[in-house]
Design a protein around this motif. Structure first.
Motif, PDB file in Angstrom:
ATOM      1  N   ASP A 189      23.999  51.515  63.100  1.00 48.51           N
ATOM      2  CA  ASP A 189      25.295  51.952  62.908  1.00 48.51           C
ATOM      3  C   ASP A 189      25.628  51.454  61.338  1.00 48.51           C
ATOM      4  N   THR A 190      26.020  52.493  60.428  1.00 51.47           N
ATOM      5  CA  THR A 190      26.151  52.224  59.170  1.00 51.47           C
ATOM      6  C   THR A 190      27.663  52.135  58.569  1.00 51.47           C
ATOM      7  N   THR A 191      28.530  51.971  59.593  1.00 48.64           N
ATOM      8  CA  THR A 191      30.028  51.960  59.375  1.00 48.64           C
ATOM      9  C   THR A 191      30.398  50.849  58.426  1.00 48.64           C
ATOM     10  N   SER A 192      29.921  49.330  58.840  1.00 54.39           N
ATOM     11  CA  SER A 192      30.195  48.492  57.820  1.00 54.39           C
ATOM     12  C   SER A 192      29.732  48.726  56.567  1.00 54.39           C
ATOM     13  N   ASN A 193      28.290  49.232  56.538  1.00 53.19           N
ATOM     14  CA  ASN A 193      27.873  49.514  55.111  1.00 53.19           C
ATOM     15  C   ASN A 193      28.927  50.603  54.268  1.00 53.19           C
ATOM     16  N   MET A 194      29.375  51.560  54.880  1.00 49.68           N
ATOM     17  CA  MET A 194      30.173  52.736  54.218  1.00 49.68           C
ATOM     18  C   MET A 194      31.520  51.916  53.754  1.00 49.68           C
ATOM     19  N   VAL A 195      32.080  50.982  54.791  1.00 52.95           N
ATOM     20  CA  VAL A 195      33.181  50.361  54.378  1.00 52.95           C
ATOM     21  C   VAL A 195      32.926  49.467  53.121  1.00 52.95           C
ATOM     22  N   LEU A 196      32.016  48.707  53.144  1.00 50.08           N
ATOM     23  CA  LEU A 196      31.553  47.924  52.063  1.00 50.08           C
ATOM     24  C   LEU A 196      31.505  48.634  50.740  1.00 50.08           C
ATOM     25  N   LEU A 197      30.714  49.841  50.898  1.00 49.25           N
ATOM     26  CA  LEU A 197      30.682  50.583  49.486  1.00 49.25           C
ATOM     27  C   LEU A 197      32.023  51.088  49.053  1.00 49.25           C
ATOM     28  N   LEU A 198      32.671  51.393  49.790  1.00 51.26           N
ATOM     29  CA  LEU A 198      34.338  52.173  49.556  1.00 51.26           C
ATOM     30  C   LEU A 198      34.977  51.111  48.878  1.00 51.26           C
ATOM     31  N   VAL A 199      34.879  50.174  49.349  1.00 54.36           N
ATOM     32  CA  VAL A 199      35.684  49.043  48.972  1.00 54.36           C
ATOM     33  C   VAL A 199      35.186  48.532  47.433  1.00 54.36           C
ATOM     34  N   SER A 200      34.040  48.602  47.428  1.00 54.11           N
ATOM     35  CA  SER A 200      33.188  48.444  45.971  1.00 54.11           C
ATOM     36  C   SER A 200      33.889  49.244  45.158  1.00 54.11           C
ATOM     37  N   ILE A 201      33.710  50.417  45.561  1.00 57.12           N
ATOM     38  CA  ILE A 201      34.354  51.559  44.551  1.00 57.12           C
ATOM     39  C   ILE A 201      35.694  51.079  44.233  1.00 57.12           C
ATOM     40  N   ILE A 202      36.577  51.052  44.834  1.00 57.56           N
ATOM     41  CA  ILE A 202      37.791  50.729  44.796  1.00 57.56           C
ATOM     42  C   ILE A 202      38.126  49.604  43.835  1.00 57.56           C
ATOM     43  N   ILE A 203      37.521  48.357  44.307  1.00 58.15           N
ATOM     44  CA  ILE A 203      37.724  47.145  43.599  1.00 58.15           C
ATOM     45  C   ILE A 203      36.919  47.146  42.006  1.00 58.15           C
ATOM     46  N   VAL A 204      35.584  47.437  42.295  1.00 54.95           N
ATOM     47  CA  VAL A 204      34.820  47.250  40.929  1.00 54.95           C
ATOM     48  C   VAL A 204      34.981  48.473  40.067  1.00 54.95           C
ATOM     49  N   GLY A 205      34.886  49.817  40.604  1.00 53.39           N
ATOM     50  CA  GLY A 205      34.670  50.973  39.872  1.00 53.39           C
ATOM     51  C   GLY A 205      36.402  51.187  39.369  1.00 53.39           C
ATOM     52  N   GLY A 206      37.347  51.209  40.335  1.00 54.56           N
ATOM     53  CA  GLY A 206      38.854  51.306  40.093  1.00 54.56           C
ATOM     54  C   GLY A 206      39.203  50.388  39.018  1.00 54.56           C
ATOM     55  N   GLY A 207      39.071  49.024  39.447  1.00 53.90           N
ATOM     56  CA  GLY A 207      39.171  48.068  38.347  1.00 53.90           C
ATOM     57  C   GLY A 207      38.631  48.331  36.828  1.00 53.90           C
ATOM     58  N   CYS A 208      37.303  48.457  36.719  1.00 54.06           N
ATOM     59  CA  CYS A 208      36.921  48.671  35.437  1.00 54.06           C
ATOM     60  C   CYS A 208      37.451  49.956  34.613  1.00 54.06           C
ATOM     61  N   PHE A 209      37.434  51.054  35.491  1.00 51.92           N
ATOM     62  CA  PHE A 209      37.730  52.139  34.753  1.00 51.92           C
ATOM     63  C   PHE A 209      39.271  52.051  34.597  1.00 51.92           C
ATOM     64  N   GLY A 210      40.032  51.515  35.257  1.00 49.43           N
ATOM     65  CA  GLY A 210      41.260  51.223  35.252  1.00 49.43           C
ATOM     66  C   GLY A 210      41.620  50.529  33.703  1.00 49.43           C
ATOM     67  N   ILE A 211      41.059  49.411  33.474  1.00 46.10           N
ATOM     68  CA  ILE A 211      41.034  48.766  32.139  1.00 46.10           C
ATOM     69  C   ILE A 211      40.524  49.646  30.985  1.00 46.10           C
ATOM     70  N   ILE A 212      39.571  50.562  31.255  1.00 47.78           N
ATOM     71  CA  ILE A 212      39.086  51.279  30.110  1.00 47.78           C
ATOM     72  C   ILE A 212      40.322  52.419  29.761  1.00 47.78           C
ATOM     73  N   ILE A 213      40.843  52.984  30.954  1.00 46.24           N
ATOM     74  CA  ILE A 213      42.099  53.928  30.652  1.00 46.24           C
ATOM     75  C   ILE A 213      43.120  53.194  30.081  1.00 46.24           C
ATOM     76  N   MET A 214      43.667  52.089  30.596  1.00 49.11           N
ATOM     77  CA  MET A 214      44.678  51.508  30.110  1.00 49.11           C
ATOM     78  C   MET A 214      44.693  51.053  28.778  1.00 49.11           C
ATOM     79  N   SER A 215      43.404  50.495  28.752  1.00 49.30           N
ATOM     80  CA  SER A 215      43.128  49.993  27.095  1.00 49.30           C
ATOM     81  C   SER A 215      43.357  51.232  25.970  1.00 49.30           C
ATOM     82  N   TYR A 216      43.039  52.289  26.407  1.00 50.02           N
ATOM     83  CA  TYR A 216      43.058  53.532  25.504  1.00 50.02           C
ATOM     84  C   TYR A 216      44.529  53.933  25.482  1.00 50.02           C
ATOM     85  N   ILE A 217      44.979  54.003  26.562  1.00 52.77           N
ATOM     86  CA  ILE A 217      46.568  54.282  26.506  1.00 52.77           C
ATOM     87  C   ILE A 217      47.343  53.605  25.496  1.00 52.77           C
ATOM     88  N   CYS A 218      47.146  52.007  25.653  1.00 55.42           N
ATOM     89  CA  CYS A 218      47.928  51.202  24.538  1.00 55.42           C
ATOM     90  C   CYS A 218      47.447  51.632  23.259  1.00 55.42           C
TER      91      CYS A 218
END
Length: 274
Positions: A189-218
């Motif tokens: 059962d890979t459900t927990s793995n998929m959840v971990l990956l999606l949470v990682s994308i939201i926190i790490v990926g979304g957070g980092c690229f959010g910083i990049i986008i907001m920096s250039y907006i400013c």
């Protein structure tokens, strides 16, 4: 079943069945690898030799180049050699090691790109506080934090993946070991793995690229409001960072542009990025 003992090795197929990719492995991939290697080595050499480039921006650019050399060296040379000798197998231990290093390098590169965006924001929007916030000690601390958190991040995802059982096919439809490809092979059962990956994308990926986008907006907002040429001149130093971000995103996209179903391709691009 709690381990991967039922499969002792994986077969790396970097192209769909029936496709002859030897031309790419013998010509295009080595050329891309050598070009990337020489380009990054040039950046490393210049940023070390030129005293005028001993600044936080180029410190992180140099570190990013080092990680980029490691990242591409983990996958491309091995794929070319395997295609040359016709042996596309990789042991479970080798696959786990490769996956750990790929995730680690990709994570640290994203961290460095975010730090470089924040560095450019401070340079243009808060120039008086720049040398206080981006002092050498802070640069070293942020680098160490990125590396150490990368070890933890890669260890968690690699360990979680290889806790699964692989008792069906051992064919990995990729030229290196990545998480989504192995999840498809698991009979657990890979459900927990998929959840971990999606949470990682939201926190790490979304957070980092959010910083990049907001920096250039400013940054763009500050440029539009400025009546002097100083901020506009400072913006020219953003060019290396913008180019690196573009190359990083395009390399991730191109690595997963395979003629598979749309949903599978999209899933690979998203999940394997982090």
């Amino acid at each position: 079943m709690t381990n991967s003992s039922m499969v002792t090795e994986f077969l790396l197929l970097g192209s769909p069945d029936g496709w002859n990719m030897n031309f790419l492995y013998f010509t295009v991939f080595p050329l891309i690898y050598l070009g990337t290697l020489l380009g990054n080595l040039l950046i490393i050499t210049v940023t070390i030799a030129d005293q005028n480039l001993h600044k936080p921006m180029y410190f992180f650019l140099r570190n990013l180049s080092i990680m980029d050399v490691c990242y591409i060296s983990i996958t491309v040379p091995n794929a070319c050699v395997n295609s040359l000798n016709g042996n596309r197998t990789i042991s479970v231990g080798g696959c786990a090691t490769q996956m750990f290093l790929v995730i680690f390098c990709a994570y640290v590169e994203v961290m460095f790109l975010s730090i470089m965006a924040w560095d450019r924001y401070l340079t243009i929007c808060q120039p008086l506080q720049y040398h206080v916030k981006m002092n050498p000690q802070m640069c070293v601390c942020m680098t160490l934090a990125s590396l150490l958190s990368g070890l933890v991040y890669a260890g968690v995802h690699t360990g979680k993946t290889f806790q699964l059982s692989f008792c069906q096919s051992n064919v990995v439809h990729q030229f290196f070991c990545d998480v989504p490809s192995l999840l498809r092979l698991s009979c657990s059962d890979t459900t927990s793995n998929m959840v971990l990956l999606l949470v990682s994308i939201i926190i790490v990926g979304g957070g980092c690229f959010g910083i990049i986008i907001m920096s250039y907006i400013c940054i763009f907002s500050a440029l539009l409001k400025s009546t002097t040429r100083a901020p506009r001149k400072a913006f020219s130093t953003c060019t290396p960072h913008i180019l690196v971000v573009s190359v990083f995103l395009s390399s991730i996209t191109s690595a997963y542009l395979r003629p598979s179903s749309t949903s599978d391709t999209l899933q690979d691009v998203l999940l394997s990025s982090f």
